[in-house]
Scaffold this motif. Structure first.
Motif, PDB file in Angstrom:
ATOM      1  N   ALA A 285       0.819  -1.218   0.000  1.00 17.55           N
ATOM      2  CA  ALA A 285       0.000   0.000   0.000  1.00 17.55           C
ATOM      3  C   ALA A 285       0.855   1.272   0.000  1.00 17.55           C
ATOM      4  N   PRO A 286       1.907   1.388   0.830  1.00 15.15           N
ATOM      5  CA  PRO A 286       2.717   2.611   0.787  1.00 15.15           C
ATOM      6  C   PRO A 286       3.374   2.845  -0.566  1.00 15.15           C
ATOM      7  N   ALA A 287       3.918   1.774  -1.170  1.00  7.91           N
ATOM      8  CA  ALA A 287       4.568   1.943  -2.472  1.00  7.91           C
ATOM      9  C   ALA A 287       3.560   2.331  -3.541  1.00  7.91           C
ATOM     10  N   LEU A 288       2.367   1.778  -3.473  1.00  9.83           N
ATOM     11  CA  LEU A 288       1.332   2.117  -4.448  1.00  9.83           C
ATOM     12  C   LEU A 288       0.916   3.578  -4.295  1.00  9.83           C
ATOM     13  N   CYS A 289       0.803   4.044  -3.075  1.00 10.97           N
ATOM     14  CA  CYS A 289       0.448   5.447  -2.847  1.00 10.97           C
ATOM     15  C   CYS A 289       1.533   6.377  -3.398  1.00 10.97           C
ATOM     16  N   ARG A 290       2.807   5.985  -3.230  1.00 15.09           N
ATOM     17  CA  ARG A 290       3.880   6.805  -3.780  1.00 15.09           C
ATOM     18  C   ARG A 290       3.833   6.835  -5.302  1.00 15.09           C
ATOM     19  N   LEU A 291       3.472   5.698  -5.918  1.00 10.81           N
ATOM     20  CA  LEU A 291       3.343   5.671  -7.374  1.00 10.81           C
ATOM     21  C   LEU A 291       2.229   6.607  -7.829  1.00 10.81           C
ATOM     22  N   VAL A 292       1.084   6.552  -7.167  1.00  9.98           N
ATOM     23  CA  VAL A 292      -0.035   7.425  -7.532  1.00  9.98           C
ATOM     24  C   VAL A 292       0.353   8.883  -7.361  1.00  9.98           C
ATOM     25  N   ARG A 293       1.051   9.175  -6.279  1.00  8.88           N
ATOM     26  CA  ARG A 293       1.478  10.564  -6.035  1.00  8.88           C
ATOM     27  C   ARG A 293       2.390  11.044  -7.160  1.00  8.88           C
ATOM     28  N   GLY A 294       3.316  10.191  -7.579  1.00 14.03           N
ATOM     29  CA  GLY A 294       4.213  10.574  -8.662  1.00 14.03           C
ATOM     30  C   GLY A 294       3.478  10.784  -9.970  1.00 14.03           C
ATOM     31  N   LEU A 295       2.506   9.928 -10.261  1.00 15.07           N
ATOM     32  CA  LEU A 295       1.712  10.091 -11.481  1.00 15.07           C
ATOM     33  C   LEU A 295       0.960  11.421 -11.465  1.00 15.07           C
ATOM     34  N   LEU A 296       0.378  11.752 -10.316  1.00 12.18           N
ATOM     35  CA  LEU A 296      -0.363  13.013 -10.219  1.00 12.18           C
ATOM     36  C   LEU A 296       0.560  14.216 -10.359  1.00 12.18           C
ATOM     37  N   GLN A 297       1.723  14.139  -9.747  1.00 12.33           N
ATOM     38  CA  GLN A 297       2.642  15.270  -9.824  1.00 12.33           C
ATOM     39  C   GLN A 297       3.143  15.477 -11.250  1.00 12.33           C
ATOM     40  N   ASN A 298       3.368  14.407 -11.988  1.00 11.23           N
ATOM     41  CA  ASN A 298       3.796  14.543 -13.370  1.00 11.23           C
ATOM     42  C   ASN A 298       2.697  15.094 -14.248  1.00 11.23           C
ATOM     43  N   ALA A 299       1.440  14.940 -13.826  1.00 17.74           N
ATOM     44  CA  ALA A 299       0.318  15.430 -14.627  1.00 17.74           C
ATOM     45  C   ALA A 299      -0.065  16.864 -14.299  1.00 17.74           C
ATOM     46  N   LEU A 300       0.510  17.444 -13.242  1.00 15.74           N
ATOM     47  CA  LEU A 300       0.158  18.812 -12.862  1.00 15.74           C
ATOM     48  C   LEU A 300       0.704  19.807 -13.878  1.00 15.74           C
ATOM     49  N   PRO A 301       0.050  20.948 -14.065  1.00 17.44           N
ATOM     50  CA  PRO A 301       0.606  21.997 -14.923  1.00 17.44           C
ATOM     51  C   PRO A 301       1.958  22.455 -14.395  1.00 17.44           C
TER      52      PRO A 301
END
Length: 325
Positions: A285-301
């Protein structure tokens, strides 16, 4: 007694090289040429299209591949490394056959051999196949067989065994899915000629199988996703695909960015990756949350505030080529 034992062993190995292996290679449709090394003979036969014609082999003859592999694996290491490519090249050459039954039998035999060799040698098998299937419809056969190999071997892999090769395998799958091979699958005249083209691309499923088999670590995930990230940034797949990167992509880019059709297919590819991640046994779960966070940050303007956490596995740069982890 020791000298006599060494002499007997040397005689057995000599007979293996000069009589037994050439005879069995001939059964696989190759050439029985003791004056040349087995690997050189196999390369020459594949290049000339001898085994590829299907005229010298029937499907039941290919069943000998797995027992032959067991014999080769019993040889000393230096001789084993010489004979193994000879076997692989002969099997891959049969994938060039115009006879569908021969290709099916060769694919099954190659998958059996790859499973016996294990996940750490999968890239060895794929590299030989990549060098052998280079022309015309062989591109369709390559992508189809790559999928068959990955889905056969990946479930047998221990966590981490495929990590070192996942970047190479993913780049090949993405090149097959988005390059010239995929464009030709849409041509009815081509799709009707071969089972591999008519079945459509299998490369998205290949990416999903890889996602399920790798260890859920930053290095492995970045290697898996890098070809897709490069495409999303309007770049080619990269040199890891063996020089075929970017084929057939020029008309899918609008001013260097993916057009709507390409974006849709990128989304489909990522859906398969997500399905693989859901099946991955090493996900926490922690590693998956970090992956999601990274995906969101890369998608930010670009002007959005970027926050980072100490020790975060993800998001080191907004550039897609730098990865997510």
């Amino acid at each position: 007694p020791e000298d006599a034992a060494r002499a007997r062993n040397a005689a057995v190995r000599r007979a293996m090289r000069t009589h037994f292996l050439p005879a069995f290679y001939a059964r696989l449709g190759g050439t029985n040429a003791p004056s040349r090394s087995a690997a050189a003979a196999a390369v020459a036969d594949a290049a000339s299209g001898g085994a590829a014609t299907g005229a010298r082999v029937s499907t039941h003859q290919l069943l000998i591949a797995l027992p032959l592999l067991h014999v080769i694996c019993a040889l000393p290491a230096n001789e084993r490394e010489l004979e193994l490519p000879a076997l692989l090249i002969r099997l891959c050459a049969h994938l060039r056959s115009r006879d569908t039954d021969v290709r099916v039998a060769a694919r099954a035999a190659l998958c059996d051999v790859a499973a016996e060799l294990g996940a750490r040698r999968l890239s060895t098998v794929v590299r030989v196949m990549r060098r052998t299937l280079v022309r015309g419809f062989e591109a369709q056969v390559f992508g189809y067989t790559l999928h068959a190999l990955v889905v056969r071997v990946a479930p047998l892999a221990a966590p981490g065994e495929l990590d070192a090769d996942v970047g190479y395998l993913a780049a090949l799958a993405v090149t097959d899915a988005f390059g010239d091979a995929e464009e030709k699958r849409g041509v009815a005249a081509i799709a009707s000629k071969t089972r591999e083209a008519g079945a459509g691309g299998k490369s998205f499923a290949t990416l999903g199988a890889l996602a399920a088999a790798i260890s859920f670590t930053p290095a492995a995930l970045n290697a898996l996703l890098a070809p897709l990230l490069r495409l999303s940034a309007g770049e080619g797949v990269g040199a890891a695909a063996g020089g075929a990167a970017g084929e057939g992509l020029a008309d899918r880019l609008d001013g260097g960015a993916p057009n709507a059709a390409l974006e849709k297919r990128l989304g489909e590819a990522l859906q398969h990756v997500c399905a693989g991640i859901r099946a991955n046994r090493t996900v926490s779960a922690p590693a998956l949350c970090r992956l999601v966070r990274g995906l969101l940050q890369n998608a930010l303007p670009a002007d959005a505030p970027a926050t980072t956490a100490k020790g975060c596995l993800l998001y080191t740069s907004p550039s897609p080529r730098d990865g997510l982890l």
